[in-house]
Design a protein around this motif. Sequence first.
Motif, PDB file in Angstrom:
ATOM      1  N   ARG A  61     -14.996 -28.319 -83.657  1.00  0.00           N
ATOM      2  CA  ARG A  61     -14.518 -29.233 -84.873  1.00  0.00           C
ATOM      3  C   ARG A  61     -13.377 -28.290 -85.409  1.00  0.00           C
ATOM      4  NH1 ARG A  61     -14.316 -34.177 -84.828  1.00  0.00           N
ATOM      5  NH2 ARG A  61     -16.486 -34.327 -84.954  1.00  0.00           N
ATOM      6  N   PHE A  71      -7.943 -40.427 -73.937  1.00  0.00           N
ATOM      7  CA  PHE A  71      -7.822 -40.052 -75.314  1.00  0.00           C
ATOM      8  C   PHE A  71      -8.948 -41.122 -76.092  1.00  0.00           C
ATOM      9  CE2 PHE A  71      -6.504 -41.705 -79.532  1.00  0.00           C
ATOM     10  CZ  PHE A  71      -6.286 -40.462 -80.197  1.00  0.00           C
ATOM     11  N   ALA A  72      -9.627 -40.473 -76.934  1.00  0.00           N
ATOM     12  CA  ALA A  72     -10.722 -41.188 -77.995  1.00  0.00           C
ATOM     13  C   ALA A  72     -11.548 -41.895 -76.791  1.00  0.00           C
ATOM     14  CB  ALA A  72      -9.725 -42.196 -78.810  1.00  0.00           C
ATOM     15  N   LYS A  79     -15.780 -39.587 -75.142  1.00  0.00           N
ATOM     16  CA  LYS A  79     -14.791 -39.775 -76.043  1.00  0.00           C
ATOM     17  C   LYS A  79     -13.898 -38.258 -75.867  1.00  0.00           C
ATOM     18  CE  LYS A  79     -13.929 -40.154 -80.961  1.00  0.00           C
ATOM     19  NZ  LYS A  79     -14.613 -39.905 -82.156  1.00  0.00           N
ATOM     20  N   HIS A  80     -12.704 -38.675 -75.902  1.00  0.00           N
ATOM     21  CA  HIS A  80     -11.737 -37.575 -75.734  1.00  0.00           C
ATOM     22  C   HIS A  80     -11.720 -36.827 -74.456  1.00  0.00           C
ATOM     23  CE1 HIS A  80      -9.787 -38.497 -79.500  1.00  0.00           C
ATOM     24  NE2 HIS A  80     -10.537 -37.635 -80.167  1.00  0.00           N
ATOM     25  N   ARG A  84     -12.503 -30.294 -73.015  1.00  0.00           N
ATOM     26  CA  ARG A  84     -12.776 -29.648 -74.245  1.00  0.00           C
ATOM     27  C   ARG A  84     -14.160 -28.773 -74.511  1.00  0.00           C
ATOM     28  NH1 ARG A  84     -13.475 -33.692 -79.246  1.00  0.00           N
ATOM     29  NH2 ARG A  84     -14.957 -35.326 -78.314  1.00  0.00           N
ATOM     30  N   HIS A 155      -4.935 -31.995 -79.689  1.00  0.00           N
ATOM     31  CA  HIS A 155      -5.521 -32.743 -80.906  1.00  0.00           C
ATOM     32  C   HIS A 155      -5.497 -31.874 -82.088  1.00  0.00           C
ATOM     33  CE1 HIS A 155      -8.368 -34.709 -83.568  1.00  0.00           C
ATOM     34  NE2 HIS A 155      -8.604 -35.559 -82.442  1.00  0.00           N
ATOM     35  N   TYR A 157      -5.723 -29.676 -85.503  1.00  0.00           N
ATOM     36  CA  TYR A 157      -6.232 -29.612 -86.874  1.00  0.00           C
ATOM     37  C   TYR A 157      -5.268 -28.400 -87.692  1.00  0.00           C
ATOM     38  CZ  TYR A 157     -10.491 -32.254 -85.501  1.00  0.00           C
ATOM     39  OH  TYR A 157     -11.492 -32.967 -84.872  1.00  0.00           O
ATOM     40  N   LYS A 179      -6.183 -47.675 -86.494  1.00  0.00           N
ATOM     41  CA  LYS A 179      -7.502 -47.553 -85.960  1.00  0.00           C
ATOM     42  C   LYS A 179      -8.569 -47.936 -86.946  1.00  0.00           C
ATOM     43  CE  LYS A 179      -8.788 -44.992 -82.323  1.00  0.00           C
ATOM     44  NZ  LYS A 179      -8.664 -43.492 -81.867  1.00  0.00           N
ATOM     45  N   ASP A 199      -6.263 -43.051 -89.526  1.00  0.00           N
ATOM     46  CA  ASP A 199      -6.439 -42.696 -88.117  1.00  0.00           C
ATOM     47  C   ASP A 199      -5.392 -43.905 -87.285  1.00  0.00           C
ATOM     48  OD1 ASP A 199      -7.283 -42.556 -85.611  1.00  0.00           O
ATOM     49  OD2 ASP A 199      -9.566 -42.812 -85.927  1.00  0.00           O
ATOM     50  N   VAL A 231      -0.425 -38.803 -82.954  1.00  0.00           N
ATOM     51  CA  VAL A 231      -1.430 -39.219 -83.564  1.00  0.00           C
ATOM     52  C   VAL A 231      -1.771 -38.615 -84.970  1.00  0.00           C
ATOM     53  CG1 VAL A 231      -4.307 -39.359 -83.765  1.00  0.00           C
ATOM     54  CG2 VAL A 231      -2.789 -39.850 -81.541  1.00  0.00           C
ATOM     55  N   TRP A 233      -4.667 -38.001 -88.200  1.00  0.00           N
ATOM     56  CA  TRP A 233      -6.098 -38.438 -88.518  1.00  0.00           C
ATOM     57  C   TRP A 233      -6.597 -37.443 -89.492  1.00  0.00           C
ATOM     58  CZ3 TRP A 233     -10.809 -35.489 -87.084  1.00  0.00           C
ATOM     59  CH2 TRP A 233     -12.110 -36.424 -87.313  1.00  0.00           C
ATOM     60  N   GLU A 258      -1.394 -34.871 -83.975  1.00  0.00           N
ATOM     61  CA  GLU A 258      -1.536 -34.560 -82.460  1.00  0.00           C
ATOM     62  C   GLU A 258      -0.461 -35.064 -81.634  1.00  0.00           C
ATOM     63  OE1 GLU A 258      -5.202 -36.698 -81.756  1.00  0.00           O
ATOM     64  OE2 GLU A 258      -5.770 -36.586 -83.633  1.00  0.00           O
TER      65      GLU A 258
HETATM   66  O1  TA6 Z   1      -7.363 -38.736 -82.858  1.00  0.00           O
HETATM   67  C1  TA6 Z   1      -8.173 -39.260 -83.897  1.00  0.00           C
HETATM   68  C2  TA6 Z   1      -9.439 -39.375 -83.330  1.00  0.00           C
HETATM   69  O2  TA6 Z   1      -9.687 -40.197 -82.227  1.00  0.00           O
HETATM   70  C3  TA6 Z   1     -10.309 -40.405 -84.165  1.00  0.00           C
HETATM   71  O3  TA6 Z   1     -10.615 -41.597 -83.989  1.00  0.00           O
HETATM   72  C4  TA6 Z   1     -11.625 -39.499 -84.694  1.00  0.00           C
HETATM   73  O4  TA6 Z   1     -12.609 -39.813 -83.949  1.00  0.00           O
HETATM   74  C5  TA6 Z   1     -11.134 -37.918 -84.035  1.00  0.00           C
HETATM   75  O5  TA6 Z   1     -10.295 -38.156 -83.035  1.00  0.00           O
HETATM   76  C6  TA6 Z   1     -12.183 -37.102 -83.721  1.00  0.00           C
HETATM   77  O6  TA6 Z   1     -13.005 -37.164 -82.643  1.00  0.00           O
HETATM   78  P1  TA6 Z   1     -14.075 -36.313 -82.269  1.00  0.00           P
HETATM   79  O7  TA6 Z   1     -14.400 -36.840 -80.928  1.00  0.00           O
HETATM   80  O8  TA6 Z   1     -13.844 -35.004 -82.019  1.00  0.00           O
HETATM   81  O9  TA6 Z   1     -15.028 -36.727 -83.390  1.00  0.00           O
END
Ligand code: TA6
Length: 288
Positions: A61, A71-72, A79-80, A84, A155, A157, A179, A199, A231, A233, A258
């Motif tokens: 994280r 993506f997502a 997801k994603h 990763r 993505h 941070y 979103k 988001d 993006v 977030w 992102e």
């Molecule tokens: O990029 C934004 C996003 O898709 C948000 O909707 C949020 O869920 C974030 O990514 C983090 O995703 P994760 O799967 O790492 O918790």
Amino acid sequence: MAIERFEGVNFLPKLRLSHPSGGVAEVYLHGAHVTSWVPAAGDEVLFVSQNAAFGRDTAIRGGIPVVFPQFADDGPLPKHGFVRSQEWTWLEADSSDDDPVRVTLQLEQNLATQAIWPYAFQARLSVQLTEHELTTELAVTNTGDETFAFTSALHTYFRITDVRGSAIVGLGGVGYRDKVTGEHRVESEPVLTISGEVDRIYWNAPPELRIQDSRAARDIRVRSSGFADAVVWNPGKELARKLPDFGNQEYLEMICVEAAQIGVPVTLKPGAAWRGSQQLQLSRQNAG
Ligand code: TA6
């Protein structure tokens, strides 16, 4: 040594890139995940949660998760995507220079990825450190005999002093999908400030955005190439409490901006390649 390999959290292998100027960046082989960049003339630029999990099946994280090939949750894959939480390989061949310092990590299909996504691919993430910039580039080649399509993002941070005193410059007039509300809108604010959960996917975003961290009197310039979208977030107070690997108050200290390719997926025929990059630069805000 410009590049050192050592053990990070939970013994996961990590590379440290040291630039002659004094700048340092760190990259885990797990996920090809950049977790730190401290330029010589500045403090940490990237945010990593105090509660981040460092495990073989999870994503870290914070830092710069590599999102591929989805993506997502906009599709049938996890997801994603899956890269990763895969172990990448360090290609040591390009590691001899010390300016810029560069490492390249590679991932190819394996039994685990093919169980999820039945294609042959080669993904390379290169991380390049100069005195003032950190550049990450994702290159994907279709090494199989079937065409595939994907979406992707770096993505990122960013660590900021207080999200309430920060802003993102460059998105005025750009269309986006919100979103949180489900709406499609055009950004009316030339300078985007963050209050509450945000988001958003900005379509065809400009190649240069700027994150202003006013309380630290610093700006982070984010330049992208090859990625059409951007993006933004921040989970806000309520969602932050629901994320197990994220501190309750940490939403105040981060913002994700992102470089992404979402609206028009990349389609690669056999043998074809795509690349997208993101360059970060830190600067001081002018006094007065
Ligand atoms: O990029 C934004 C996003 O898709 C948000 O909707 C949020 O869920 C974030 O990514 C983090 O995703 P994760 O799967 O790492 O918790």
